[in-house]
Write a protein that holds these residues in place. Structure first.
Motif, PDB file in Angstrom:
ATOM      1  N   TYR A 133      17.360 109.957 -36.975  1.00 18.94           N
ATOM      2  CA  TYR A 133      18.108 109.094 -36.063  1.00 18.94           C
ATOM      3  C   TYR A 133      17.211 108.562 -34.948  1.00 18.94           C
ATOM      4  CZ  TYR A 133      21.454 107.562 -32.542  1.00 18.94           C
ATOM      5  OH  TYR A 133      22.135 106.818 -31.609  1.00 18.94           O
ATOM      6  N   TYR A 134      16.440 109.442 -34.303  1.00 23.11           N
ATOM      7  CA  TYR A 134      15.639 109.003 -33.161  1.00 23.11           C
ATOM      8  C   TYR A 134      14.408 108.210 -33.580  1.00 23.11           C
ATOM      9  CZ  TYR A 134      18.698 111.214 -29.894  1.00 23.11           C
ATOM     10  OH  TYR A 134      19.808 111.517 -29.144  1.00 23.11           O
TER      11      TYR A 134
ATOM     12  N   THR B  48       6.048 109.927 -30.812  1.00 26.86           N
ATOM     13  CA  THR B  48       4.684 110.455 -30.831  1.00 26.86           C
ATOM     14  C   THR B  48       4.648 111.951 -31.095  1.00 26.86           C
ATOM     15  OG1 THR B  48       4.764 110.793 -28.432  1.00 26.86           O
ATOM     16  CG2 THR B  48       3.848 108.695 -29.219  1.00 26.86           C
ATOM     17  N   ASP B  49       5.743 112.664 -30.761  1.00 30.23           N
ATOM     18  CA  ASP B  49       5.754 114.123 -30.873  1.00 30.23           C
ATOM     19  C   ASP B  49       7.101 114.614 -31.403  1.00 30.23           C
ATOM     20  OD1 ASP B  49       3.211 115.282 -29.183  1.00 30.23           O
ATOM     21  OD2 ASP B  49       3.964 113.396 -28.341  1.00 30.23           O
ATOM     22  N   PHE B  50       7.040 115.626 -32.263  1.00 34.47           N
ATOM     23  CA  PHE B  50       8.241 116.246 -32.811  1.00 34.47           C
ATOM     24  C   PHE B  50       7.962 117.736 -33.009  1.00 34.47           C
ATOM     25  CE2 PHE B  50      10.419 117.644 -36.789  1.00 34.47           C
ATOM     26  CZ  PHE B  50      11.728 117.603 -36.335  1.00 34.47           C
TER      27      PHE B  50
ATOM     28  N   THR C 114      12.614 119.134 -30.125  1.00 32.92           N
ATOM     29  CA  THR C 114      12.083 118.308 -29.038  1.00 32.92           C
ATOM     30  C   THR C 114      11.395 117.080 -29.617  1.00 32.92           C
ATOM     31  OG1 THR C 114      11.687 120.301 -27.700  1.00 32.92           O
ATOM     32  CG2 THR C 114      10.582 118.278 -27.009  1.00 32.92           C
ATOM     33  N   LEU C 115      11.790 115.910 -29.129  1.00 27.51           N
ATOM     34  CA  LEU C 115      11.200 114.645 -29.566  1.00 27.51           C
ATOM     35  C   LEU C 115      10.693 113.883 -28.359  1.00 27.51           C
ATOM     36  CD1 LEU C 115      14.417 114.820 -30.946  1.00 27.51           C
ATOM     37  CD2 LEU C 115      13.114 113.514 -32.647  1.00 27.51           C
ATOM     38  N   LYS C 116       9.532 113.275 -28.487  1.00 26.07           N
ATOM     39  CA  LYS C 116       8.980 112.447 -27.422  1.00 26.07           C
ATOM     40  C   LYS C 116       8.559 111.104 -28.005  1.00 26.07           C
ATOM     41  CE  LYS C 116       7.151 116.327 -24.711  1.00 26.07           C
ATOM     42  NZ  LYS C 116       5.932 116.962 -24.135  1.00 26.07           N
ATOM     43  N   GLY C 117       8.797 110.048 -27.226  1.00 27.59           N
ATOM     44  CA  GLY C 117       8.393 108.732 -27.689  1.00 27.59           C
ATOM     45  C   GLY C 117       8.680 107.657 -26.667  1.00 27.59           C
TER      46      GLY C 117
ATOM     47  N   THR D 168       8.639 106.412 -21.385  1.00 26.06           N
ATOM     48  CA  THR D 168       8.492 107.598 -22.219  1.00 26.06           C
ATOM     49  C   THR D 168       9.747 108.453 -22.108  1.00 26.06           C
ATOM     50  OG1 THR D 168       6.087 107.639 -21.987  1.00 26.06           O
ATOM     51  CG2 THR D 168       7.162 109.694 -22.652  1.00 26.06           C
ATOM     52  N   GLU D 169      10.359 108.741 -23.238  1.00 31.33           N
ATOM     53  CA  GLU D 169      11.569 109.561 -23.268  1.00 31.33           C
ATOM     54  C   GLU D 169      11.281 110.891 -23.961  1.00 31.33           C
ATOM     55  OE1 GLU D 169      15.381 108.205 -24.480  1.00 31.33           O
ATOM     56  OE2 GLU D 169      15.039 106.144 -23.794  1.00 31.33           O
ATOM     57  N   GLU D 170      11.916 111.926 -23.448  1.00 28.42           N
ATOM     58  CA  GLU D 170      11.917 113.228 -24.127  1.00 28.42           C
ATOM     59  C   GLU D 170      13.368 113.604 -24.395  1.00 28.42           C
ATOM     60  OE1 GLU D 170       9.348 116.952 -23.356  1.00 28.42           O
ATOM     61  OE2 GLU D 170      11.267 117.411 -22.350  1.00 28.42           O
TER      62      GLU D 170
END
Length: 381
Positions: A133-134, A141-143, A290-293, A300-302
């Motif tokens: 979904y995200y 960039t990070d998962f 945890t997702l970052k992008g 930048t969202e976490e």
């Protein structure tokens, strides 16, 4: 009425059968008549069928009477079983944690006009759905996923219980772990890179590398950093590594007083009683995704999803069966309701990418009191 067959009458399989039987005609199949009778006694509306999934011809003939299949067999049986299901031309949702690459069956599924949704548990499973979904809403960039099933009461030395067979747990400890770092796939031994992590309601847990990314390695190669780690109470890893490094998990047979014995088979037998989760024994499942992008405005969202779930005394259903099984039954329902119609083999991230499917699954779980709590932060540019 839609006829569904659930292959595997263990804790998770029986929980899925019970959930699906509220809406569909359900038959549960297993080789063990003891397990089947136990399910029948607890859930009289569920039909039972003794089947050896290793007998391909018999399995093919049994599947003919059903409209949909849910596969909950042990991991070492999973790939061949789902292949047979696809050859039978049956749509299927699968939770077996097999080591083979399910995407290898994509052409077969398309040729047979079948939808096969695999790895549909908690992790792999729900964390894939969140990621899918995200990935549509952020430039990720990070998962990272941290996940574990734990007993509420600690028992020395392992402080661990499992709602499935020890041999499947040992598989998590022996299968090499793959993760992504700076765009490169890294392969490490399981049980490595141990770290202590704090969680509400539980306290300090230890995390270690395990092979939970699976299909994500191939469907999301653009994400530069991805990792999945298993959680246990502190001290568990050291005891397991002692067994592993001493050869207790080896499949190479040794001679004991003239009898050929596999150390892995011996260890599994010993650990069965030590690790076996009692049917009414309290346990919990904990997960943090945890997702970052970067969002559409360049910020930048976490995003963090936390799960804390416990054994349900009302239904006498383990938390692992609830969090794993109800994810699969949610996906089965959304497919049967026509919300996903594509043909082929699909890992969960390719289901979660569709907003209607993502929201359906979260709502389905919430209705069963399996709650994922989201927090979100934005770093202003």
């Amino acid at each position: 009425m839609t006829q569904i067959i659930v292959l595997g009458a263990g804790m998770v399989g029986s929980a899925m059968a019970a959930d699906l039987s509220k809406k569909y005609s359900v038959t549960i199949a297993d080789l063990s008549i003891v397990r089947l009778n136990h399910v029948k006694k607890k859930h009289p509306a569920i039909n039972i069928l003794q089947v050896d999934v290793c007998d391909k011809d018999t399995l093919l003939s049994r599947l003919a009477a059903f409209d949909f299949v849910v596969c909950a067999v042990p991991g070492f049986l999973g790939f061949q079983t789902i292949k047979t299901v696809i050859e039978a031309g049956k749509n299927v949702v699968d939770i077996s944690f097999f080591p083979e690459n399910a995407l290898e069956l994509d052409d077969l599924a398309k040729a047979n006009g079948v939808t096969a949704i695999v790895d549909c548990g908690v992790a792999p499973g729900m964390h894939n759905i969140i990621l899918g979904y995200y990935n549509e809403n952020l430039i990720l960039t990070d998962f990272e996923t941290l996940v574990g099933g734990l007993p509420k009461v600690k028992k020395w030395p392992f402080n661990y219980k499992a709602p499935f067979s020890p041999i499947d747990v040992i598989e998590e400890y022996t299968r090499p772990a793959r993760y992504v770092e700076n765009g490169n796939i890294i392969i490490r031994e399981a049980l490595t890179d141990c770290e202590y992590v704090e969680f509400d309601k539980v306290g300090t847990l230890e995390s270690f590398n395990s092979d939970g990314l699976r299909s994500i390695l191939f469907t999301m190669p653009h994400i530069k950093n991805m990792k999945e780690k298993t959680l246990r109470y502190p001290g568990h890893v050291e005891y397991v590594r002692v067994l592993k490094d001493s050869g207790f998990f080896s499949e190479k047979k040794i001679s004991v007083n003239g009898t050929e014995v596999s150390p892995l088979d011996f260890t599994s037998k010993i650990l069965f009683s030590e690790w076996k989760l009692g049917e009414t024994e309290e346990e919990l499942t904990i997960m943090r995704v945890t997702l970052k992008g970067e969002n559409k405005t360049g910020e930048t969202e976490e995003v963090v999803y936390n799960l804390y779930d416990e054994y349900c005394p009302e239904t006498q259903t383990s938390s692992m069966a609830r969090t794993t099984g109800y994810t699969a039954t949610a996906v089965a329902n959304l497919f049967l309701e026509g919300l996903f119609t594509e043909k082929g083999v699909f890992p969960p991230e390719l289901i979660g990418k569709h907003e209607v499917c993502f929201k359906y699954i979260l709502n389905y779980l919430k209705e069963r009191n399996v709650n994922y709590v989201k927090t979100q932060s934005i770093q202003k540019i």
